[in-house]
Design a protein around this motif. Structure first.
Motif, short mmCIF file in Angstrom:
data_model
loop_
_atom_site.label_atom_id
_atom_site.label_comp_id
_atom_site.label_asym_id
_atom_site.label_seq_id
_atom_site.Cartn_x
_atom_site.Cartn_y
_atom_site.Cartn_z
N ALA A 1 11.14 -3.43 -14.73
CA ALA A 1 10.42 -4.11 -13.84
C ALA A 1 11.17 -4.67 -12.64
N PHE A 2 12.40 -4.94 -13.08
CA PHE A 2 13.37 -5.47 -12.06
C PHE A 2 13.89 -4.32 -11.19
N VAL A 3 14.34 -3.31 -11.91
CA VAL A 3 14.67 -2.32 -10.95
C VAL A 3 13.67 -1.62 -10.04
N GLY A 4 12.28 -1.61 -10.58
CA GLY A 4 11.48 -1.11 -9.77
C GLY A 4 11.02 -2.08 -8.56
N CYS A 5 11.16 -3.34 -8.84
CA CYS A 5 10.95 -4.40 -7.88
C CYS A 5 11.88 -4.38 -6.76
N VAL B 1 11.76 -2.07 3.05
CA VAL B 1 12.64 -2.47 4.21
C VAL B 1 13.11 -1.17 5.03
N LEU B 2 13.56 -0.37 4.38
CA LEU B 2 14.19 0.79 4.97
C LEU B 2 13.19 1.54 5.45
N PRO B 3 13.42 2.12 6.73
CA PRO B 3 12.67 2.96 7.41
C PRO B 3 12.48 4.26 6.86
N GLY B 4 11.60 5.21 6.82
CA GLY B 4 11.34 6.60 6.56
C GLY B 4 11.00 6.87 5.08
N ILE B 5 11.19 5.83 4.45
CA ILE B 5 11.25 5.96 2.94
C ILE B 5 9.87 5.26 2.55
N GLY B 6 8.82 5.43 1.70
CA GLY B 6 7.73 5.06 1.55
C GLY B 6 7.65 5.11 -0.12
N PRO B 7 6.71 4.31 -0.63
CA PRO B 7 6.60 4.40 -2.12
C PRO B 7 6.55 5.70 -2.70
N ALA B 8 5.38 6.37 -1.86
CA ALA B 8 5.07 7.71 -2.53
C ALA B 8 6.49 8.64 -2.70
N LEU B 9 7.36 8.35 -1.59
CA LEU B 9 8.64 9.58 -1.69
C LEU B 9 9.59 8.71 -2.79
N THR B 10 9.90 7.55 -2.90
CA THR B 10 10.51 7.05 -3.87
C THR B 10 10.34 7.48 -5.33
N ILE B 11 8.98 7.21 -5.48
CA ILE B 11 8.30 7.87 -6.77
C ILE B 11 8.72 9.09 -7.14
N THR B 12 8.47 9.98 -6.03
CA THR B 12 8.68 11.44 -6.10
C THR B 12 10.18 11.69 -6.57
N LEU B 13 11.14 11.04 -5.66
CA LEU B 13 12.56 11.37 -5.83
C LEU B 13 12.90 10.84 -7.46
N LEU B 14 12.27 9.83 -7.89
CA LEU B 14 12.53 9.26 -9.10
C LEU B 14 12.09 10.09 -10.38
N ALA C 1 8.54 4.17 -17.49
CA ALA C 1 8.58 4.80 -16.01
C ALA C 1 7.45 4.26 -15.14
N PHE C 2 6.19 4.04 -15.73
CA PHE C 2 5.34 3.38 -14.93
C PHE C 2 5.43 1.98 -14.55
N ILE C 3 6.32 1.37 -15.34
CA ILE C 3 6.71 -0.01 -14.96
C ILE C 3 7.33 -0.16 -13.83
N ILE C 4 8.41 0.79 -13.81
CA ILE C 4 9.17 0.96 -12.60
C ILE C 4 8.46 1.42 -11.30
N PHE C 5 7.42 2.28 -11.68
CA PHE C 5 6.64 2.94 -10.63
C PHE C 5 5.72 1.61 -9.78
N ALA C 6 5.18 0.88 -10.93
CA ALA C 6 4.33 -0.33 -10.32
C ALA C 6 5.09 -1.23 -9.64
N GLY C 7 6.40 -1.49 -10.10
CA GLY C 7 7.46 -2.48 -9.40
C GLY C 7 7.65 -1.79 -7.74
N ILE C 8 7.85 -0.62 -7.86
CA ILE C 8 8.05 -0.09 -6.41
C ILE C 8 6.83 -0.14 -5.48
N LEU C 9 5.73 0.26 -6.19
CA LEU C 9 4.38 0.05 -5.19
C LEU C 9 4.08 -1.28 -4.75
N TYR C 10 4.37 -2.32 -5.67
CA TYR C 10 4.16 -3.69 -5.13
C TYR C 10 5.39 -4.15 -4.23
N GLY C 11 6.70 -3.83 -4.81
CA GLY C 11 7.67 -4.27 -3.83
C GLY C 11 7.83 -3.69 -2.41
#
Lengths: 161, 503
Positions: free
Chosen positions: B23-27, B35-48, B60-70
C-alpha cells in the motif's frame, strides 16, 4: 463564416476508417460456419464492426466536408499550437520501431540503451554519450530486476551465445 | 456474515505487514505519477502489470488502489504550485489553488486539498463498502440479455461523452472492438483477422495496446511539440496549516464535493472532470465570498478536490460489482483482473472475498497514508518536477518495452507496439479519445459472448435483447444517449431558423 483551408481538412482520416471497416467486412466474409442455434456465426460480430466503421468513416468524411475542426491536444509537456518537429518525431519513430528489428539479435539492454538515447535526443538532450550511459544502466537494471521477478526478457547478450 | 464482518476480514488482509508495504509503494508511486506530467494512473498500472504477476492478486490490487488514490493527491500539488494539473480532475483546483499560492496562501491550499481528499476518500470508500455488495446482489438477476444491454450502455455512454465529438468517440470504440475480434474465435475455433500470422492467434495482448496507446503515443506526441520551458514553481509561504476561517469555509465544500463525486464517478463516462467542474460552480454559487473566485477562493479548491477523490472511489463500484469499466483507469484495472484470470462482477464478492474486501480495506489505509505522506513531504514531491524531461520520457519507453517484450519475446509484438503507438499519436493530434478503444477491446468479447448466449436461448429471436425490464431500460437509455443530443440540438436549431425566416 470563413471556411477552413482545404489542406486543414484531413480527408484521409475518413478514408482510413472506411478502409479498416472494409478490411474487417472482407475478413468476416471469409468465415462461413454459422452457429445454427443462435444464428450468429463467427463472422457476424466482425461484420457488424466492419460495417459500423464504414458508416462512421462516411459520417466523418461528411463532417470534414462541413468544416469539422481537428485540434491537437494541449498537454503538460506539449504545446498544441507549436510547430511539429519532424526530426524529433522521426527520432522517436526510430526508437519505437527499431526494437522490432534489433531486439531479437542485440537483446534488451543494448536495444533499450539505443532507444533511450534516441528519445532523449528527440527531446533536446544532445549529450549522446551521457544518454547512452544512462540508457545502458537503466536497461541493464530493468533487465536484471524484471528477469528476477520472473519476466522473460531473453539473454543479456543474445549474440554472445 | 454482514458487510461489517467482511470489512473487518478485509482489514485483516490489508493490515498484514507485506500488504501495508505494498500500500505504501502504491501510494508513493501514485503521488509521484500524479505530480509528474505525461504519466497517469492508467499508464502506471499498465507498466506495472508484468512486475506484479509474481505477487498475489490481493497484493497487486492493493498497489493499484494506492496508485489510483495517490494520483489524485499528487495532481493537486502540481495544480496549486505550478498551475499545471497533473490529472484532468485537478483542473479546477489549478484555477483557485494556484491563485492562492501566488497570494502567499499555498500552504492553506495544499492543506485543504489534502484534508479534503482524505475526507472525501474515506467517506466515498464507506459508500463503496456498503453500496458495492448491494449492487452485486442485484447483478445476480442479470442474464445474457441484461449483460449485453449493460455493455451497450457502457459503449454508448463512454463514446458519446468522451472526446471532441461522439463520432470520433464511436470510431475509437469500434477500433477497439475491431482489435478485440483478432485471434481464434472461441466457438468455432476459426482464426479471425489474423492475416495468416500465428502470433496473432491468441489475439492482440491488452498490455501491448495499453502501453502503445498511452506511453508510445504520448512520447511521440510530446516529442513532436515539446515544450521545453521549465516549470515555474510558486514557493510555499507560511505553514502547511489551515486557519479557523479556512476550516469553516472548507468543511461544507468537502462534503458537497464528496456526495457529488461519488455517484457521478460511478456512472459510465462520469469520470472526474464533470464532478469537479460541477463542484466548482456550486461552490461559487453558494460561497459567502463569490468575489474571491478567480482570485484564490479556498472553497474552489476544497470542493473540486473532494469531488475528484470521491469520483475515484465511485469508479470502483461498477468495476467491482458489474465488471464495467467507466474510464481508462478502470479499463486498465479490469485488464489487470483478467490478467489474474479473475472476472470482476457479482461472483467476485462470493468467490474472492479476500481480494475484494482486502482491496476495499486498503483504500481506507491508503487514504490515511496519503494524508501523512503528502503534506509533510510536499517539498520532495515538487522536486520530482525537475526530473529532466528527455530522460524521463526515454525511461518510460524502457519500461514500456519490458511490458511488451516480456509477453512472448516476439518482434511482432514490438511492431504492433510501434504501430499502435503511432495510432495513439494520431489520436492526440486529431482529438480522438483513447478510453473507448480500451473499453471496446476489453468488453468486446463479453458483448459477443452475451449476444450469442442470448440468441441461443431465444433460438435466434433478437427480441430477447429487450425482453426483460432491465435490459429494455438499459437499451432505451443507450438509445437516448445516442440520439438524444443530436435531436436536442436539432430541436433548438429549428426556432432560430424560423426566426431568421420571419425577419
Amino acid at each position: 463564416m470563413s471556411q477552413p483551408q482545404a489542406e486543414s481538412r484531413p480527408w484521409w482520416l475518413g478514408f482510413a476508417v472506411i478502409l479498416m471497416g472494409g478490411l474487417w467486412i472482407w475478413g468476416s466474409l471469409k468465415l462461413e460456419i454459422s452457429d445454427r442455434l443462435s444464428g450468429l456465426g463467427p463472422g457476424a460480430f466482425v461484420l457488424i464492426v466492419g460495417a459500423a466503421l464504414v458508416l462512421l468513416g462516411l459520417i466523418l468524411l461528411w463532417q470534414i466536408a462541413r468544416g469539422e475542426r481537428f485540434e491537437p491536444e494541449d498537454t503538460e509537456d506539449a504545446l498544441a499550437d507549436a510547430p511539429v518537429s519532424y526530426p524529433a518525431l522521426a527520432s522517436v519513430g526510430l526508437a519505437v520501431f527499431l526494437p522490432a528489428l534489433i531486439m531479437p539479435y542485440l537483446g534488451f539492454p543494448i536495444t533499450g540503451m539505443i532507444s533511450f538515447m534516441l528519445i532523449a535526443w528527440a527531446l533536446g538532450s544532445k549529450k549522446v554519450p551521457m544518454n547512452l550511459a544512462i540508457g545502458a544502466v537503466l536497461s541493464a537494471f530493468a533487465w536484471y530486476g524484471f528477469t528476477n521477478l520472473g519476466v522473460q526478457l531473453g539473454a543479456f547478450f543474445p549474440f554472445a551465445g | 456474515m454482514t458487510t461489517f464482518d467482511y470489512l473487518m476480514q478485509g482489514f485483516g488482509v490489508a493490515l498484514q505487514p507485506m500488504n501495508l508495504l505494498w500500500a505504501f509503494v502504491g501510494c508513493t508511486l501514485g503521488t509521484a505519477i500524479g505530480v509528474l506530467p505525461g504519466i497517469g494512473p492508467a499508464l502506471t498500472i499498465t507498466l506495472l502489470l508484468p512486475a506484479t504477476t509474481l505477487l498475489s492478486p490481493t497484493s497487486a490490487f492493493i498497489i493499484f488502489a494506492g496508485i489510483l488514490y495517490g494520483a489524485m493527491y499528487g495532481g493537486s500539488t502540481t495544480s496549486i504550485l505550478i498551475n499545471t494539473p497533473g490529472e484532468s480532475g485537478s483542473m479546477m483546483t489549478a484555477l483557485e489553488g494556484n491563485r492562492m499560492a501566488r497570494n502567499g496562501r499555498g500552504g492553506a491550499a495544499l492543506a485543504t486539498a489534502a484534508i479534503g481528499s482524505f475526507v472525501a476518500g474515506t467517506i466515498a470508500t464507506g459508500l463503496l463498502t456498503f453500496a458495492a455488495p448491494a449492487i452485486s446482489e442485484l447483478a445476480f438477476v442479470f442474464g445474457p440479455p441484461e449483460y449485453f444491454a449493460l455493455t451497450i450502455l457502457a459503449f454508448t455512454s463512454v463514446s458519446a461523452v468522451m472526446g471532441a465529438s461522439p463520432v470520433r468517440g464511436f470510431i475509437s470504440l469500434f477500433i477497439g472492438l475491431a482489435l478485440a475480434v483478432v485471434g481464434l474465435e472461441y466457438n468455432s475455433g476459426q482464426a479471425r483477422m489474423t492475416f495468416g500470422m500465428l502470433e496473432l492467434m491468441d489475439g492482440i495482448q491488452m498490455t501491448i495496446v495499453l502501453v502503445s496507446l498511452f506511453a508510445i503515443g504520448e512520447i511521440l506526441y510530446v516529442a513532436s511539440r515539446f515544450n521545453s520551458a521549465a516549470p515555474a514553481v510558486v514557493p510555499i509561504k507560511g505553514k502547511l496549516m489551515m486557519s479557523r476561517q479556512d476550516w469553516s469555509r472548507s468543511w461544507k465544500p468537502w462534503l458537497r464535493g464528496t456526495f457529488l463525486g461519488f455517484p457521478i464517478g460511478a456512472l459510465p463516462a462520469g469520470g472526474s472532470e464533470i464532478p469537479t467542474l460541477l463542484s466548482y460552480s456550486i461552490e461559487k454559487r453558494l460561497s459567502k465570498y463569490p468575489q474571491e473566485f478567480g482570485k484564490g477562493a479556498i472553497e474552489g479548491v476544497a470542493g473540486p478536490e473532494a469531488a475528484n477523490n470521491s469520483a475515484a472511489a465511485g469508479m470502483l463500484v461498477p468495476l467491482l460489482t458489474l465488471g464495467l469499466p467507466t474510464s481508462a483507469t478502470a479499463a486498465v484495472m479490469l485488464a489487470a483482473f483478467q490478467n489474474y484470470g479473475l472476472q470482476p462482477g457479482p461472483t467476485l464478492f462470493t468467490q474472492n472475498p479476500e481480494l475484494v474486501w482486502g482491496l476495499i480495506a486498503s483504500l481506507y489505509i491508503g487514504n490515511t497514508m496519503l494524508l501523512v505522506l503528502n503534506l509533510p513531504l510536499v517539498g520532495l514531491w515538487v522536486r520530482l518536477l525537475f526530473i529532466p524531461r528527455p530522460q524521463l520520457y526515454a525511461g518510460i519507453l524502457i519500461f514500456a518495452m519490458v511490458g511488451v517484450w516480456g509477453i512472448s519475446r516476439s518482434w511482432i509484438d514490438l511492431l504492433i507496439m510501434g504501430s499502435l503507438g503511432s495510432l495513439g499519436y494520431l489520436f492526440r493530434v486529431y482529438s480522438f479519445p483513447i478510453a473507448p478503444v480500451l473499453i471496446g477491446l476489453i468488453l468486446g468479447p463479453t458483448t459477443e459472448l452475451q449476444l450469442r448466449r442470448a440468441l441461443q436461448i431465444s433460438q435466434g429471436d433478437p427480441t430477447i435483447l429487450v425482453s426483460t425490464p432491465i435490459s429494455a431500460v438499459l437499451i432505451v437509455v443507450s438509445l437516448l444517449i445516442l440520439i438524444g443530443p443530436p435531436l436536442w440540438s436539432f430541436s433548438r436549431r429549428k426556432p432560430v431558423s424560423a426566426t431568421a425566416e420571419d425577419s
